[in-house]
Design an enzyme around this catalytic site. Structure first.
Site, mmCIF file in Angstrom:
data_model
loop_
_atom_site.group_PDB
_atom_site.id
_atom_site.type_symbol
_atom_site.label_atom_id
_atom_site.label_comp_id
_atom_site.label_asym_id
_atom_site.label_seq_id
_atom_site.Cartn_x
_atom_site.Cartn_y
_atom_site.Cartn_z
ATOM 1 N N LYS A 194 -12.907 18.688 6.221
ATOM 2 C CA LYS A 194 -12.394 19.931 5.929
ATOM 3 C C LYS A 194 -10.891 19.793 5.842
ATOM 4 C CE LYS A 194 -12.797 24.882 6.931
ATOM 5 N NZ LYS A 194 -13.444 25.804 8.004
ATOM 6 N N SER A 205 -15.874 29.590 5.622
ATOM 7 C CA SER A 205 -14.980 29.142 5.023
ATOM 8 C C SER A 205 -14.889 27.593 4.775
ATOM 9 C CB SER A 205 -13.520 29.238 5.747
ATOM 10 O OG SER A 205 -13.532 28.554 6.989
ATOM 11 N N SER A 263 -17.957 29.985 10.056
ATOM 12 C CA SER A 263 -17.660 29.215 8.850
ATOM 13 C C SER A 263 -18.148 27.704 8.511
ATOM 14 C CB SER A 263 -15.999 28.758 8.799
ATOM 15 O OG SER A 263 -15.235 29.869 8.466
#
Lengths: 481, 469
Positions: free
Chosen positions: A77, A152, A176
C-alpha cells in the site's frame, strides 16, 4: 501459467523446480500492464522486479540460501515506505516524496526475498472506504469495474484479487484492510495493536492503526504474518511476545469454541443478502462444533462517533507536518508570510482529508474538548472493557465485515456520513486493539460478501484457525477479470 | 506586590543522543542540517523512540529540586505551526489530566524564601531559525534542524519571586545545580534559557519571552516592573499579554495579546507508551546522585575547617569541587581549598582555559604538602602553580628549575639577616623592646630572598641574633 495460485502453491512450485521466479514475475508484470487500465490497483510499479527475480533464480540454482518468500510477488500500500520508491499516500502533498528508508514490514519482506511489485492505490492518507478519494483516481472492483473495491487499502485488495500479485500489505485504521478484502473476495487481517511494527507506515490515526496482510487464503495470510510480526526496535509500541508460527496447527478446527455473534452488527442497517449469508455462516460454524450465541455490545452504537472523533484528532496532528516546506510539490515560497504559506499549501489536500482535518482541529479544541474528544476517549475505554468482558464468555466474536454489498463508484461520494456509518462492523477492533479477520464467504449477484471473526488481543493463532475452518466450508468462483 | 514566575528550559547537554532518535544531543559542532535523521525532521512514517537516559537525567533534576515523580509518566503532543518545528507539533509533557510529567510540586530554598516548583517536564527542542539578509524585503528565513529533538527539561516555578534579584539568585543556584548533577553544561550558548511572567499589585500577568541570557532576564524584569508601575500610576490598565525582550533596545515589546493565545490541542502521544518509573530506578538514581552543593559546602566547613566563603565558592563550581575531591586528604584539604579559590581561579577562568588545563589533582596535593611542610612558601607556591597550569610539569621539576625552594641553609640565611640588620639599625633596636617589629625584619628578609626564606627559620635566627646583641 496460473497466476491465481496461492502463496503455498507458489512456494511448492518454485521449490520443486516446476516454476522459475523470473517466469512468474514476468507474467505478473505483464498481467498488471494488461488489467491496470480497467481496475487501477497500482500507483507505481517496481521497474527492477524482473532483474530481482533473475537474481533469486540464480541463487536458487547455485543452491545458495534464499529467504522464505522465494521471490514471491507482493504489493505494498502506498502509505508504507519502501526505500527509493515514491510513497505518495495517494496525495498531491506527497506526490514526489521518495522514501529514504524501508518500513520495518517492507525490510522484513525484502530480507525474506519477496519481490515488491509496486505501490498500491488508496484513499488519500488512508481516509475512506472506497478508494475513490485517491489523488490519482479511483481503483475499481475486479468483480465488476462499475463498483468500488472498498478501502482504504482498495489497491492492495484489487491487486491480490485481480492476480496482479500473490499477497499485499495494507493498513487498517478503521477497517481499511478488512473492508476492501470483503469487497474484493480476498482475506484481510488486522493484527493486534502492537503485534506488527508501524515504523514506515505513514500515520493517520497512530493509536489505533496496524499494517495487515491481504492474501488469497488464511494460510497465506498466516505466512505473511509470520514475516511481518514481532517486536521492532524502531517502534516503541510493538509488543514482545516471542516468535509464533501462525501457519502451524491451522487445521485445529473450532470444535467446542464459543463464538459470540455481535447483535449490533447483524440487525438494523444490514443488507438482506449480507444478512442471509451471515445466517448461513453461523450455521456452518455450528456444524463445525462451535457453540454460537448472540452477545450485545452496547457501546457499538457509539463506536462510529467515537472513531471519527479520535481518528480526526490524531489525523489533524499527524498530517500537520505536510506544510510543503521540506518535501511536497512545486510551490514558490517567495512572498508568503509563514501562516499564509501553510494554509495555501494545505489547500492541496483532497476533500475527505480536508473534512477530517477540520473536524480534527475542532473536536479537541479548547471549549469543545470535553464535549467531544475527552468523551470519545471515555467511550473508547468503555468499548475496551465491554470487549474484555465478552472474551470472558467467548473465544471468538463474529459479524459480517461490511453491512452492505459493494456499491457503485460515485454512488455515495457526496454523502460522507453514509460512508462513515459503513465502518460500524470494523472499527470496534481498532478502538479496542483486538485482531480481526475478513474472509470471502459468498458472491451475491456477482458481488463479494465477507465474514469477520474477532479474537482477544494477541490471539491471532485462535483467530486464524477459526477463519481457516470457516474458509474450508466455502467454494467460491474465480475472479471474472 | 510584585509576583514573578519563571519557565526555564534546560538542555540535557551531557546526553549522547537526542530525545527520540540517535542523532547527537551535542548539535553545536555540526554543519547546518547535518545532525538530522528521518525521526528528528519528522519524515512521513518515522516514529519517536524514547531515550531512557533522558528520562533518568530529568528525574534527577526533579529529585534535586525536591519534586515528586509519578509512578507512570506520559508524553503529549503540543500542536502548533512554526517553521522550526518539523512535525508541527512538539512532543512534551502535560499535567492537565493529572500529574504525568517527570516532576511536580517541588521547592528550592533561596535566601530566606522558598520557591515552589510547579512542574518539570521533558520535551524536545525545536530546530533553529537563521535570518539572512538585511532589509525586510530581502530577508530570508532559513531553518537548521540540527537542534531539533535535543532533550530539554522545562522547569516551571510558581510566581513566588518578589524581586529580580531573587530571580538572579535562583538562576545561579539552578545553573550550579544542573552542572553539579552532570546533566547540563550551562556555559553552552542556549543550554539554559529563561522566560518570565510578572504582575504587580494583583494586576494582569505579562509574559516575557525571547530573553537571551540570565543577565537580561533581570534587566527585562526591572524594565517590566517600571513599565507596569508607570501604567498603574496613571490609571491605565495593564493588558494580559506576551512581550518580547528587545535585546538591542533593552526594552520589552508587545508580541501578542491573551486573546490571540494559541490553542495547543494537547493530547496523548500514542507513539510513546506510558513509561513506568520503577522504584528500583528511583532508588538507584538516588544512590548515585552526586552530592548536593549545600551538603558539599557543609562538609567542607565542618570536616576540614574550610572558611565559609571559601567553601561556598568551592562547592558551587563543579569544575573546581571535582578537582578538590580528587586532590585532597584530611590534612591538606584546607590548604588545597585555599590554593584553588585564591590562586587557581585567577589563572583558569574561561571555559577554554578550563578545557586546556594541564594541572592534575596530584599537582595540587603536592603543592599543598610542599607549602605545609615548609618546602616552599605560599608565594613561591603561587609562582609554581602558574607554571604548572601552563606546562603541566611535575612540581619538583618546577621548584628546581625556577629555584623556588626555601632558603633553609642557616649560614646563607644568616648572611642575609646580617645585611638587613646593618640596613635597618633603627628597626633592630626597636625590635629588642617591641616584638611586633620583628615581623618587619622577617619581611625584609623575605624581600631580599624573593620570598624563598624559610619563615620559621628566619624568625629563629633573628631572635637569636637580637638576644646576642
Amino acid at each position: 501459467m496460473n497466476l491465481g495460485i496461492t502463496a503455498t502453491q507458489y512456494l511448492e512450485q518454485v521449490k520443486n523446480g516446476s516454476l522459475t521466479v523470473e517466469e512468474f514475475i514476468a507474467k505478473t508484470m505483464e498481467r498488471i500492464k494488461k488489467v491496470e487500465g480497467s481496475i487501477h490497483a497500482y500507483i507505481s510499479l517496481n521497474d527492477d522486479a524482473i532483474s530481482q527475480a533473475k537474481q533469486i533464480d540464480k541463487k536458487l540454482k547455485a543452491k545458495e540460501k534464499v529467504g522464505s518468500c522465494l521471490g514471491m510477488p507482493i504489493s505494498i500500500k502506498d502509505n508504507i515506505c519502501a526505500k527509493g520508491m515514491k510513497t505518495t499516500c495517494a496525495s498531491k502533498m506527497l506526490e514526489n516524496f521518495v522514501a529514504p528508508y524501508d518500513a520495518t514490514v517492507v525490510s522484513n519482506l525484502k530480507s525474506q526475498d519477496a519481490i515488491i511489485t509496486g505501490k498500491t492505490n488508496l484513499d488519500e492518507f488512508a481516509m475512506g472506504i472506497s478508494t475513490e478519494f485517491s489523488y490519482f483516481g479511483p481503483s475499481r472492483n475486479p468483480w465488476n469495474a462499475d463498483y468500488v473495491p472498498g478501502g482504504s487499502s482498495g489497491g492492495s485488495a484489487v491487486s491480490v484479487s485481480a492476480l496482479e500479485c500473490i499477497a499485499s500489505l495494507g493498513s487498517d485504521t478503521g477497517g481499511s484492510v478488512r473492508n476492501p478484502a470483503s469487497f474484493c473476495s480476498v482475506v484481510g487481517l488486522k493484527p493486534t495493536y502492537g503485534l506488527v511494527s508501524r515504523y514506515g507506515l505513514i500515520s493517520y490515526a497512530n493509536s489505533i492503526e496496524q499494517v495487515g496482510p491481504i492474501a488469497r487464503t488464511v494460510e497465506d495470510t498466516a505466512f505473511i504474518l509470520n514475516i511481518i510480526s514481532g517486536i521492532d526496535t524502531h517502534d516503541n509500541t510493538t509488543i514482545d511476545k516471542g516468535k509464533t508460527d501462525y501457519t502451524k496447527d491451522l487445521d485445529a478446527g473450532i470444535d467446542g469454541k464459543r463464538i459470540g455473534i455481535i447483535s449490533e452488527m447483524i440487525g438494523e442497517g444490514v443488507d438482506k443478502q449480507v444478512a442471509s449469508a451471515t445466517s448461513k455462516a453461523i450455521s456452518k460454524l455450528q456444524s463445525l462444533g462451535a457453540k454460537c450465541s448472540e452477545i450485545s455490545l452496547d457501546s457499538v452504537k457509539y463506536s462510529v462517533a467515537t472513531y471519527y472523533t479520535i481518528a480526526a484528532t490524531e489525523a489533524g496532528s499527524n498530517l500537520a507536518r505536510y506544510d510543503n516546506i521540506r518535501y511536497g510539490f512545486d510551490f514558490d515560497v517567495e512572498g508568503y508570510e509563514f501562516n499564509a504559506y501553510i494554509s495555501k499549501a494545505r489547500k492541496n489536500f483532497g476533500p475527505e482529508v480536508t473534512r477530517r482535518m477540520i473536524l480534527g482541529a475542532f473536536v479537541p479544541s479548547a471549549g469543545y474538548v470535553g464535549k467531544y474528544f475527552l468523551k470519545a476517549l471515555k467511550v473508547r475505554s468503555k468499548i475496551k472493557s465491554e470487549i474484555e468482558q465478552a472474551f470472558k464468555k467467548f473465544d471468538l466474536l463474529f459479524a459480517p465485515t461490511v453491512p452492505v454489498l459493494p456499491f457503485k463508484i460515485g454512488e455515495k461520494i457526496d454523502d460522507p456520513l453514509s460512508l462513515y456509518l459503513l465502518d460500524i462492523n470494523t472499527i470496534v477492533a481498532n478502538l479496542s486493539g483486538i485482531p480481526a479477520i475478513s474472509i470471502p464467504y459468498e458472491i451475491a449477484q456477482g458481488l463479494p460478501i465477507g465474514m469477520q471473526l474477532f479474537a482477544n488481543s494477541m490471539q491471532e493463532k485462535t483467530l486464524l484457525q477459526a477463519a481457516h475452518a470457516l474458509e474450508k466450508t466455502t467454494n467460491l468462483p474465480g475472479v471474472p477479470i | 506586590m510584585t509576583k514573578i514566575g519563571l519557565e526555564i528550559h534546560c538542555q540535557l547537554t551531557k546526553l549522547e543522543s537526542k530525545l527520540f532518535c540517535s542523532c547527537k544531543a551535542d548539535y553545536r559542532s555540526f554543519e547546518t542540517n547535518r545532525n538530522i535523521c528521518p525521526v528528528c525532521i519528522g519524515l512521513p512514517g518515522s516514529l519517536p523512540l524514547l531515550n531512557k537516559k533522558a528520562v533518568e537525567k530529568a528525574a534527577m533534576i526533579a529529585m534535586a529540586l525536591g519534586c515528586k515523580t509519578p509512578q507512570k509518566i506520559a508524553f503529549f503532543r503540543k500542536n502548533y505551526f512554526y517553521p522550526d518545528l518539523p512535525k508541527n507539533f512538539q512532543i512534551t509533557q502535560y499535567n492537565a489530566f493529572g500529574p504525568t510529567s517527570i516532576g511536580h510540586d517541588g521547592k528550592v530554598p533561596i535566601e530566606d524564601k522558598e520557591i515552589r516548583i510547579r512542574r518539570i517536564q521533558l520535551e524536545e527542542d525545536p530546530g533553529r531559525l537563521v535570518y539572512e539578509g538585511t532589509s525586510e524585503k530581502t530577508q530570508l528565513t532559513l531553518v537548521d534542524y540540527n537542534r531539533a529533538g535535543t532533550p530539554l527539561v522545562e522547569i516551571v516555578t510558581e510566581p513566588d519571586f518578589e524581586t529580580p534579584k531573587q530571580v538572579r539568585l535562583f538562576l545561579n543556584v539552578l545553573a550550579d545545580l544542573v552542572e553539579n548533577l552532570g546533566v547540563s553544561d550551562p556555559s553552552l550558548e542556549g543550554a539554559l534559557r529563561v522566560d518570565g511572567n510578572i504582575s504587580i499589585d494583583k494586576g494582569n500577568r505579562v509574559e516575557i519571552k525571547n530573553v537571551g541570557s540570565f543577565r537580561d532576564i533581570e534587566k527585562a524584569l526591572h524594565f517590566e516592573i517600571t513599565r507596569q508601575q508607570s501604567l498603574a500610576e496613571r490609571g491605565i490598565p495593564i493588558p494580559a499579554e506576551t512581550r518580547h525582550w528587545d535585546e538591542a533596545r533593552k526594552i520589552t515589546v508587545s508580541a501578542r495579546s491573551k486573546e490571540e493565545e494559541q490553542d495547543y490541542r494537547y493530547f496523548l502521544e500514542a507513539d510513546i507508551p506510558w513509561v513506568l518509573i520503577e522504584s528500583s530506578v528511583i532508588d538507584r538514581l538516588k544512590k548515585n546522585m552526586p552530592e548536593s552543593i549545600s551538603s558539599k559546602k557543609e562538609r567542607y566547613i565542618k570536616k576540614y575547617g574550610i572558611p565559609l566563603q571559601v567553601a561556598e565558592v568551592l562547592s558551587s563550581d563543579k569544575f573546581y569541587s571535582d578537582l578538590f575531591e580528587k586532590a585532597y586528604n584530611e590534612k591538606n584539604a584546607k590548604e588545597i581549598a585555599n590554593i584553588i579559590t585564591t590562586d587557581l581561579k585567577g589563572f583558569v577562568d574561561t571555559k577554554e582555559q578550563r578545557e586546556q588545563l594541564k594541572l592534575t589533582p596530584k599537582h595540587l596535593s603536592d603543592l599543598a604538602d610542599s607549602i605545609m611542610n615548609n618546602i616552599i612558601t605560599r608565594n613561591s607556591g603561587k609562582i609554581a602553580l602558574q607554571e604548572i597550569v601552563k606546562t603541566g610539569k611535575p612540581l619538583s621539576e618546577i621548584i628546581s628549575s625556577l629555584d623556588l625552594g626555601h632558603v633553609d641553609d642557616e649560614s646563607s640565611l644568616s648572611k642575609v639577616i646580617d645585611d638587613v640588620f646593618s640596613e635597618e639599625q633603627k628597626a633592630v633596636s626597636e625590635a629588642k623592646s617591641n616584638s611586633d617589629t620583628i615581623n618587619y625584619l622577617v619581611g625584609k628578609v623575605m624581600q631580599k630572598t624573593k620570598g624563598k626564606a624559610n619563615p620559621a627559620l628566619t624568625l629563629d635566627i633573628i631572635k637569636k641574633k637580637l638576644d646576642s646583641q
